[in-house]
Design a protein around this motif. Structure first.
Motif, short mmCIF file in Angstrom:
data_model
loop_
_atom_site.label_atom_id
_atom_site.label_comp_id
_atom_site.label_asym_id
_atom_site.label_seq_id
_atom_site.Cartn_x
_atom_site.Cartn_y
_atom_site.Cartn_z
N GLU A 109 25.22 -19.45 48.69
CA GLU A 109 24.37 -20.53 49.17
C GLU A 109 22.93 -20.05 49.26
O GLU A 109 22.65 -18.97 49.77
N GLN A 110 21.99 -20.88 48.79
CA GLN A 110 20.59 -20.48 48.75
C GLN A 110 19.84 -20.70 50.05
O GLN A 110 18.79 -20.10 50.28
N ARG A 111 20.33 -21.57 50.93
CA ARG A 111 19.62 -21.90 52.16
C ARG A 111 20.13 -21.02 53.31
O ARG A 111 21.30 -21.13 53.71
N GLU A 135 23.87 -15.21 51.00
CA GLU A 135 22.62 -15.93 50.79
C GLU A 135 22.01 -15.47 49.48
O GLU A 135 21.75 -14.28 49.28
N GLY A 136 21.78 -16.40 48.56
CA GLY A 136 21.21 -16.00 47.29
C GLY A 136 21.10 -17.16 46.33
O GLY A 136 21.55 -18.28 46.61
N VAL A 137 20.51 -16.89 45.19
CA VAL A 137 20.25 -17.89 44.16
C VAL A 137 21.06 -17.53 42.93
O VAL A 137 21.10 -16.36 42.51
N THR A 141 21.45 -13.41 42.13
CA THR A 141 22.33 -12.71 43.07
C THR A 141 23.61 -12.30 42.36
O THR A 141 24.26 -13.14 41.71
N VAL A 170 13.91 -26.04 49.10
CA VAL A 170 14.18 -25.26 47.89
C VAL A 170 13.69 -26.05 46.68
O VAL A 170 13.38 -27.24 46.78
N ASP A 180 20.44 -23.70 36.08
CA ASP A 180 21.66 -23.42 36.83
C ASP A 180 22.90 -23.70 35.98
O ASP A 180 23.88 -22.94 36.03
#
Length: 244
Positions: A109-111, A135-137, A141, A170, A180
Motif C-alpha cells: 500500500e502506498q499511503r 508501505e511502498g509503490v 518496492t 498520491v 502500474d
C-alpha cells in the motif's frame, strides 16, 4: 479535497466498540468466529472497526467480505500458502481472508496512514502473525515471491474523478494507470510457473498468455477470477531453428 484519516490507538481484542466510537455492534471476536466458521457477517459490521473516513469509502474501494471468503476458499483448495495483495488499502481483504483461511498475506500500500490502519486491524482481529503490510509503490518496492497475487482493480482510482478517489495525497493520472498496469504484467510475466493470480473486477489490463483460468465466480457483485501460470509454451520450430 484531501481526506484526513483519523489516527487511533490499538483496541483490545475483546473490546465491544469499534475504533472510532460509532454505535456498538458485534465485537471483533464474534466477527472473527463467524469468518472462521464460514459465515459471512455484514460488511458494515466489519467496517465499523476502521476509522470513519475509511468506512465511507469501503463499498467502492475495499473488497467485500464474501469475496475475501471465496478467494480464501479457493486458495485453501489449491494449497496456496503465501499471497501478495497489490493495493491493499486498509487491509480488509488480507485480514478477512486470513480469518477465513490458512495463508500468509502481504499487502502493498502506498499511503502510510492506510498501512497504519491495516496493521491495527490485523492486531485487533489477532491475525498479525499471518499478515504484514508494506508501505511502498508498485515498481519501486521489492515484493516477496508469493504463491499468488491478488488485485481488486487497484489502479482504477487513477481514472476516477476527485470526489471518488480515496484522497488526493498520491499521484492520479492516466500515465500512472498505464505504468502500474505495465508493472503488473512484468511481475506476472517473470513469476515462476505455477503462480496464481486472483482478480476481482479485473486489474486494468490483460494477463500474460501463460495464465489460464482455473476458477471463476460470476455471482458476486463483480467477477472474481483465479488463474494459474502454466508451463511456457514451446516456440514452433522454423527452418532456421537449431536441432535438438
Amino acid at each position: 479535497m484531501t481526506v484526513k484519516l483519523v489516527r487511533f490507538s490499538d483496541p483490545q481484542p475483546d473490546e465491544l466498540t469499534p475504533a472510532d466510537g460509532l454505535a456498538s455492534g458485534p465485537p471483533a471476536r464474534r466477527i472473527a468466529e463467524a469468518l472462521r466458521a464460514g459465515r459471512c457477517p455484514a460488511d458494515r459490521s466489519f467496517d465499523r472497526f476502521l476509522p470513519r473516513e475509511l468506512q465511507v469509502v469501503s463499498q467502492q474501494h475495499w473488497t467485500p467480505l464474501r469475496v475475501a471468503m471465496r478467494a480464501a476458499e479457493w486458495l485453501g483448495e489449491l494449497d496456496v500458502r503465501t499471497v501478495v495483495d497489490i493495493g491493499s488499502g486498509a487491509g480488509k481483504f488480507c485480514v478477512a481472508a486470513a480469518l477465513s483461511g490458512r495463508c500468509h498475506f502481504t499487502g502493498l500500500e502506498q499511503r502510510p496512514r492506510l498501512v497504519e490502519a491495516a496493521r491495527a486491524l490485523a492486531r485487533l482481529f489477532q491475525v498479525d502473525e499471518r499478515t504484514s503490510f508494506v508501505e511502498g509503490v508498485l515498481g519501486e518496492t521489492q515484493l516477496p515471491v508469493a504463491d499468488a497475487y491478488y488485485l481488486y482493480n487497484p489502479f482504477d482510482e487513477n481514472l476516477l474523478g476527485e470526489g471518488e478517489q480515496i484522497d488526493t495525497e498520491v499521484e492520479h493520472s492516466t500515465e500512472r494507470f498505464a505504468r502500474d498496469v505495465a508493472h503488473v504484467k512484468q511481475l506476472l510475466g517473470s513469476a515462476r510457473v505455477g503462480t496464481y493470480v486472483i482478480t476481482y473486477n479485473g486489474y486494468g489490463g490483460l494477463l500474460p498468455p501463460a495464465y489460464h483460468e482455473v476458477r471463476v465466480d460470476r455471482e458476486l457483485p463483480n467477477v472474481l477470477r483465479l488463474c494459474r501460470k502454466a508451463q511456457r509454451e514451446k516456440r514452433p520450430r522454423t527452418a532456421n531453428s537449431p536441432g535438438p
